[in-house]
Motif scaffolding. Structure first.
Motif, PDB file in Angstrom:
ATOM      1  N   PRO A  95     -71.590  -7.932 -37.205  1.00 50.38           N
ATOM      2  CA  PRO A  95     -70.320  -7.786 -37.955  1.00 50.38           C
ATOM      3  C   PRO A  95     -69.432  -9.024 -37.830  1.00 50.38           C
ATOM      4  O   PRO A  95     -68.840  -9.466 -38.822  1.00 50.38           O
ATOM      5  N   ALA A  96     -69.337  -9.597 -36.630  1.00 51.72           N
ATOM      6  CA  ALA A  96     -68.520 -10.802 -36.433  1.00 51.72           C
ATOM      7  C   ALA A  96     -69.087 -11.971 -37.221  1.00 51.72           C
ATOM      8  O   ALA A  96     -68.345 -12.764 -37.819  1.00 51.72           O
ATOM      9  N   ILE A  97     -70.423 -12.083 -37.241  1.00 51.84           N
ATOM     10  CA  ILE A  97     -71.064 -13.160 -38.007  1.00 51.84           C
ATOM     11  C   ILE A  97     -70.707 -13.045 -39.481  1.00 51.84           C
ATOM     12  O   ILE A  97     -70.353 -14.041 -40.132  1.00 51.84           O
ATOM     13  N   ALA A  98     -70.776 -11.828 -40.021  1.00 47.20           N
ATOM     14  CA  ALA A  98     -70.472 -11.618 -41.444  1.00 47.20           C
ATOM     15  C   ALA A  98     -69.020 -11.949 -41.761  1.00 47.20           C
ATOM     16  O   ALA A  98     -68.722 -12.617 -42.770  1.00 47.20           O
ATOM     17  N   VAL A  99     -68.097 -11.540 -40.895  1.00 51.01           N
ATOM     18  CA  VAL A  99     -66.675 -11.773 -41.148  1.00 51.01           C
ATOM     19  C   VAL A  99     -66.342 -13.260 -41.025  1.00 51.01           C
ATOM     20  O   VAL A  99     -65.583 -13.813 -41.836  1.00 51.01           O
ATOM     21  N   VAL A 100     -66.896 -13.920 -40.004  1.00 54.02           N
ATOM     22  CA  VAL A 100     -66.653 -15.353 -39.826  1.00 54.02           C
ATOM     23  C   VAL A 100     -67.212 -16.137 -41.017  1.00 54.02           C
ATOM     24  O   VAL A 100     -66.577 -17.071 -41.514  1.00 54.02           O
ATOM     25  N   PHE A 101     -68.396 -15.753 -41.485  1.00 51.32           N
ATOM     26  CA  PHE A 101     -69.007 -16.424 -42.636  1.00 51.32           C
ATOM     27  C   PHE A 101     -68.099 -16.297 -43.869  1.00 51.32           C
ATOM     28  O   PHE A 101     -67.833 -17.289 -44.558  1.00 51.32           O
ATOM     29  N   ALA A 102     -67.634 -15.084 -44.130  1.00 51.67           N
ATOM     30  CA  ALA A 102     -66.775 -14.865 -45.296  1.00 51.67           C
ATOM     31  C   ALA A 102     -65.466 -15.641 -45.175  1.00 51.67           C
ATOM     32  O   ALA A 102     -64.994 -16.249 -46.143  1.00 51.67           O
TER      33      ALA A 102
ATOM     34  N   GLY B 152     -62.590 -18.372 -38.578  1.00 54.73           N
ATOM     35  CA  GLY B 152     -63.580 -18.832 -39.546  1.00 54.73           C
ATOM     36  C   GLY B 152     -62.926 -19.464 -40.759  1.00 54.73           C
ATOM     37  O   GLY B 152     -63.344 -20.528 -41.232  1.00 54.73           O
ATOM     38  N   PHE B 153     -61.875 -18.813 -41.278  1.00 56.84           N
ATOM     39  CA  PHE B 153     -61.143 -19.373 -42.412  1.00 56.84           C
ATOM     40  C   PHE B 153     -60.563 -20.735 -42.055  1.00 56.84           C
ATOM     41  O   PHE B 153     -60.651 -21.692 -42.831  1.00 56.84           O
ATOM     42  N   TYR B 154     -59.994 -20.819 -40.865  1.00 55.55           N
ATOM     43  CA  TYR B 154     -59.424 -22.085 -40.420  1.00 55.55           C
ATOM     44  C   TYR B 154     -60.487 -23.177 -40.342  1.00 55.55           C
ATOM     45  O   TYR B 154     -60.247 -24.320 -40.743  1.00 55.55           O
ATOM     46  N   ASP B 155     -61.686 -22.830 -39.849  1.00 51.05           N
ATOM     47  CA  ASP B 155     -62.740 -23.832 -39.732  1.00 51.05           C
ATOM     48  C   ASP B 155     -63.148 -24.353 -41.101  1.00 51.05           C
ATOM     49  O   ASP B 155     -63.360 -25.554 -41.284  1.00 51.05           O
ATOM     50  N   GLY B 156     -63.272 -23.464 -42.071  1.00 54.16           N
ATOM     51  CA  GLY B 156     -63.611 -23.919 -43.415  1.00 54.16           C
ATOM     52  C   GLY B 156     -62.493 -24.715 -44.046  1.00 54.16           C
ATOM     53  O   GLY B 156     -62.729 -25.670 -44.789  1.00 54.16           O
ATOM     54  N   PHE B 157     -61.255 -24.355 -43.730  1.00 55.88           N
ATOM     55  CA  PHE B 157     -60.094 -24.988 -44.356  1.00 55.88           C
ATOM     56  C   PHE B 157     -59.753 -26.329 -43.728  1.00 55.88           C
ATOM     57  O   PHE B 157     -59.435 -27.292 -44.424  1.00 55.88           O
ATOM     58  N   PHE B 158     -59.837 -26.401 -42.387  1.00 51.70           N
ATOM     59  CA  PHE B 158     -59.358 -27.604 -41.700  1.00 51.70           C
ATOM     60  C   PHE B 158     -60.328 -28.036 -40.612  1.00 51.70           C
ATOM     61  O   PHE B 158     -60.904 -29.109 -40.682  1.00 51.70           O
TER      62      PHE B 158
ATOM     63  N   LEU C 198     -66.170 -19.426 -45.692  1.00 56.61           N
ATOM     64  CA  LEU C 198     -66.473 -19.707 -47.091  1.00 56.61           C
ATOM     65  C   LEU C 198     -65.189 -19.749 -47.912  1.00 56.61           C
ATOM     66  O   LEU C 198     -64.975 -20.666 -48.721  1.00 56.61           O
ATOM     67  N   ALA C 199     -64.305 -18.790 -47.666  1.00 49.68           N
ATOM     68  CA  ALA C 199     -63.027 -18.768 -48.378  1.00 49.68           C
ATOM     69  C   ALA C 199     -62.189 -19.995 -48.029  1.00 49.68           C
ATOM     70  O   ALA C 199     -61.589 -20.631 -48.903  1.00 49.68           O
ATOM     71  N   GLY C 200     -62.148 -20.343 -46.741  1.00 48.74           N
ATOM     72  CA  GLY C 200     -61.364 -21.499 -46.324  1.00 48.74           C
ATOM     73  C   GLY C 200     -61.851 -22.794 -46.923  1.00 48.74           C
ATOM     74  O   GLY C 200     -61.059 -23.647 -47.344  1.00 48.74           O
ATOM     75  N   ALA C 201     -63.183 -22.969 -46.981  1.00 43.37           N
ATOM     76  CA  ALA C 201     -63.753 -24.202 -47.532  1.00 43.37           C
ATOM     77  C   ALA C 201     -63.517 -24.311 -49.032  1.00 43.37           C
ATOM     78  O   ALA C 201     -63.411 -25.426 -49.569  1.00 43.37           O
ATOM     79  N   VAL C 202     -63.444 -23.183 -49.708  1.00 40.86           N
ATOM     80  CA  VAL C 202     -63.125 -23.201 -51.141  1.00 40.86           C
ATOM     81  C   VAL C 202     -61.661 -23.554 -51.350  1.00 40.86           C
ATOM     82  O   VAL C 202     -61.302 -24.403 -52.177  1.00 40.86           O
TER      83      VAL C 202
END
Length: 251
Positions: free
Chosen positions: A77-84, A144-150, A87-91
């Motif tokens: 579950p954590a893997i799925a949430v971090v992935f999502a 996860g969002f932060y990692d994709g974003f920054f 992905l959102a952050g990188a977009v």
């Protein structure tokens, strides 16, 4: 045009960043300035860095799993949430400037360093968790969002929250950090790749160095535990804080 000497220099640098990332995170403190110094535009530097980071963190994850420091099943579950989240952050980051976030992050990293210095919980002993696995999903998704974003400091944020909130010992937390971090890196690479913001040949060349450093760093961390991870976590957090503050005031 990137010459062969640049490829060689960045690949060698990736060995060092992979080693640091595997133990404490913060390798981007070295790699991102190196990529920018090599002449890459910021968006290409960010995307290409994710490729080498993904491969280096993946190697460290493999090494930590072989050492028995985490299991994938209970963390799906954590893997799925971090992935999502990643992905959102990188977009989002491909459309929004991150200057405001660049001012907030140094304060958070400084807090990580202070917590690591003064908390008696930053050792290899497990303790009672403050939030369960489900409760941590929101935290993991936000990181996860932060990692994709920054990105800078993601490893530190995962490690400290897994110790402070989930009650894991520092070495176990570092192992699980790599699993979650490689997840966010994979999501980011997908988003940046679809956006055309990756130099693939350079990224995979650097990945060879990063994987080498990642294996060595994970080996040392699994063998020496908190006595190695704790000082490097503090150093990486303080170094990254200073770098981001200096960069922000320089504009």
């Amino acid at each position: 045009m990137i010459g062969p000497e640049i490829y060689a220099g960045l690949t060698a640098t990736a060995v060092l960043t992979g080693f640091i990332d595997a133990i404490a995170g913060g390798g981007g403190l070295i790699m991102m300035p190196a990529l920018l110094f090599a002449g890459l535009p910021p968006h290409l530097a960010l995307g290409t860095n994710k490729v080498q980071s993904m491969c280096g963190t993946g190697m460290a994850t493999f090494r930590y799993r072989r050492a028995g420091l985490f299991r994938i099943g209970p963390n799906k579950p954590a893997i799925a949430v971090v992935f999502a989240g990643a992905l959102a952050g990188a977009v989002v980051v491909q459309w929004i400037a991150s200057r405001v976030l660049a001012l907030i992050v140094p304060a958070l990293l400084l807090a990580v360093a202070v917590y690591t210095v003064f908390s008696p919980r930053m050792d290899d002993a497990d303790s009672h968790d403050r939030v369960g696995a489900r409760g941590y999903l929101l935290v993991g998704g936000a990181i996860g969002f932060y990692d994709g974003f920054f990105g800078p400091g993601t490893g530190q944020f995962f490690a400290v929250t897994l110790v402070g909130l989930r009650g894991l010992g520092l070495t176990r937390a570092t192992g699980l950090t790599k699993l979650l971090n490689v997840t966010s890196n994979v999501a980011s690479v997908i988003a940046f790749g679809l956006g055309g913001k990756i130099l693939w040949l350079l990224g995979f060349s650097m990945a060879l160095g990063s994987m080498t450093g990642g294996w060595l760093g994970a080996h040392f961390a699994a063998r020496h535990g908190a006595r190695l991870i704790r000082p490097l976590l503090i150093t990486a957090s303080l170094g990254l804080t200073g770098k981001l503050v200096w960069g922000w005031f320089r504009g």
